[in-house]
Write a protein that holds these residues in place. Structure first.
Motif, PDB file in Angstrom:
ATOM      1  N   THR A  15       0.849  -1.182   0.000  1.00 25.60           N
ATOM      2  CA  THR A  15       0.000   0.000   0.000  1.00 25.60           C
ATOM      3  C   THR A  15       0.889   1.238   0.000  1.00 25.60           C
ATOM      4  O   THR A  15       1.813   1.315   0.807  1.00 25.60           O
ATOM      5  N   PRO A  16       0.635   2.186  -0.890  1.00 24.67           N
ATOM      6  CA  PRO A  16       1.455   3.402  -0.919  1.00 24.67           C
ATOM      7  C   PRO A  16       1.457   4.132   0.420  1.00 24.67           C
ATOM      8  O   PRO A  16       0.483   4.081   1.164  1.00 24.67           O
ATOM      9  N   ALA A  17       2.547   4.805   0.718  1.00 25.31           N
ATOM     10  CA  ALA A  17       2.707   5.497   1.998  1.00 25.31           C
ATOM     11  C   ALA A  17       2.019   6.856   2.020  1.00 25.31           C
ATOM     12  O   ALA A  17       1.923   7.485   3.056  1.00 25.31           O
ATOM     13  N   VAL A  18       1.544   7.326   0.875  1.00 28.93           N
ATOM     14  CA  VAL A  18       0.845   8.611   0.789  1.00 28.93           C
ATOM     15  C   VAL A  18      -0.478   8.372   0.080  1.00 28.93           C
ATOM     16  O   VAL A  18      -0.511   7.782  -0.993  1.00 28.93           O
ATOM     17  N   HIS A  19      -1.555   8.811   0.719  1.00 31.91           N
ATOM     18  CA  HIS A  19      -2.896   8.601   0.160  1.00 31.91           C
ATOM     19  C   HIS A  19      -3.573   9.931  -0.140  1.00 31.91           C
ATOM     20  O   HIS A  19      -3.414  10.899   0.599  1.00 31.91           O
ATOM     21  N   LEU A  20      -4.379   9.915  -1.184  1.00 31.59           N
ATOM     22  CA  LEU A  20      -5.221  11.051  -1.522  1.00 31.59           C
ATOM     23  C   LEU A  20      -6.344  11.149  -0.488  1.00 31.59           C
ATOM     24  O   LEU A  20      -6.992  10.144  -0.170  1.00 31.59           O
ATOM     25  N   ARG A  21      -6.571  12.333   0.024  1.00 29.43           N
ATOM     26  CA  ARG A  21      -7.724  12.558   0.907  1.00 29.43           C
ATOM     27  C   ARG A  21      -8.927  12.768  -0.021  1.00 29.43           C
ATOM     28  O   ARG A  21      -9.197  13.880  -0.473  1.00 29.43           O
ATOM     29  N   VAL A  22      -9.615  11.682  -0.305  1.00 32.25           N
ATOM     30  CA  VAL A  22     -10.654  11.663  -1.332  1.00 32.25           C
ATOM     31  C   VAL A  22     -11.765  12.663  -1.047  1.00 32.25           C
ATOM     32  O   VAL A  22     -12.186  13.399  -1.941  1.00 32.25           O
ATOM     33  N   PHE A  25     -10.523  16.124  -1.738  1.00 33.19           N
ATOM     34  CA  PHE A  25     -10.381  16.298  -3.183  1.00 33.19           C
ATOM     35  C   PHE A  25     -11.740  16.544  -3.827  1.00 33.19           C
ATOM     36  O   PHE A  25     -11.919  17.494  -4.598  1.00 33.19           O
ATOM     37  N   ASP A  26     -12.719  15.678  -3.521  1.00 33.32           N
ATOM     38  CA  ASP A  26     -14.046  15.801  -4.129  1.00 33.32           C
ATOM     39  C   ASP A  26     -14.722  17.120  -3.772  1.00 33.32           C
ATOM     40  O   ASP A  26     -15.294  17.786  -4.640  1.00 33.32           O
ATOM     41  N   GLU A  27     -14.662  17.494  -2.504  1.00 32.61           N
ATOM     42  CA  GLU A  27     -15.310  18.737  -2.078  1.00 32.61           C
ATOM     43  C   GLU A  27     -14.714  19.945  -2.793  1.00 32.61           C
ATOM     44  O   GLU A  27     -15.439  20.807  -3.285  1.00 32.61           O
ATOM     45  N   ARG A  28     -13.388  20.005  -2.858  1.00 34.17           N
ATOM     46  CA  ARG A  28     -12.735  21.155  -3.491  1.00 34.17           C
ATOM     47  C   ARG A  28     -12.971  21.162  -4.990  1.00 34.17           C
ATOM     48  O   ARG A  28     -13.238  22.213  -5.584  1.00 34.17           O
ATOM     49  N   ALA A  29     -12.893  20.005  -5.628  1.00 39.06           N
ATOM     50  CA  ALA A  29     -13.128  19.932  -7.073  1.00 39.06           C
ATOM     51  C   ALA A  29     -14.549  20.391  -7.400  1.00 39.06           C
ATOM     52  O   ALA A  29     -14.765  21.129  -8.368  1.00 39.06           O
ATOM     53  N   GLU A  30     -15.510  19.978  -6.594  1.00 32.71           N
ATOM     54  CA  GLU A  30     -16.895  20.383  -6.830  1.00 32.71           C
ATOM     55  C   GLU A  30     -17.085  21.879  -6.594  1.00 32.71           C
ATOM     56  O   GLU A  30     -17.844  22.527  -7.316  1.00 32.71           O
ATOM     57  N   GLN A  31     -16.387  22.443  -5.617  1.00 34.73           N
ATOM     58  CA  GLN A  31     -16.433  23.889  -5.406  1.00 34.73           C
ATOM     59  C   GLN A  31     -15.909  24.629  -6.636  1.00 34.73           C
ATOM     60  O   GLN A  31     -16.344  25.741  -6.931  1.00 34.73           O
TER      61      GLN A  31
END
Length: 85
Positions: A15-22, A25-31
């Motif tokens: 498992t990668p050591a850095v994960h996207l805070r989904v 990400f979704d909230e900001r992209a939608e904004q």
């Protein structure tokens, strides 16, 4: 001689050591007006398949990708990406 690994590739099943805070990400992209997966991927200059890989924690970002995505979303790197032990 072993082939060089690609970014985020750390062995089978690792498992990668850095994960996207989904959610972040979704909230900001939608904004910013990106409501579809295609629009969200385009917002950060990637494709839907690659975005899916980040969402599913299949790959980890390079430093360049992490910084570029955060910049495009107007976030700090630490707000968008989570380091896990």
């Amino acid at each position: 001689m072993q082939a060089a690994s690609t970014p985020g590739e750390r062995g089978a099943g690792a498992t990668p050591a850095v994960h996207l805070r989904v959610q972040t990400f979704d909230e900001r992209a939608e904004q910013l007006g990106a409501t579809t997966e295609t629009a969200k991927a385009e917002l950060v200059s990637t494709d839907r398949k690659t975005l899916w890989r980040y969402r599913e924690r299949r790959i980890a970002p390079t430093l360049d990708v992490a910084m570029r995505w955060a910049d495009r979303l107007g976030l700090k790197v630490e707000e968008l990406w989570e380091r896990v032990a």
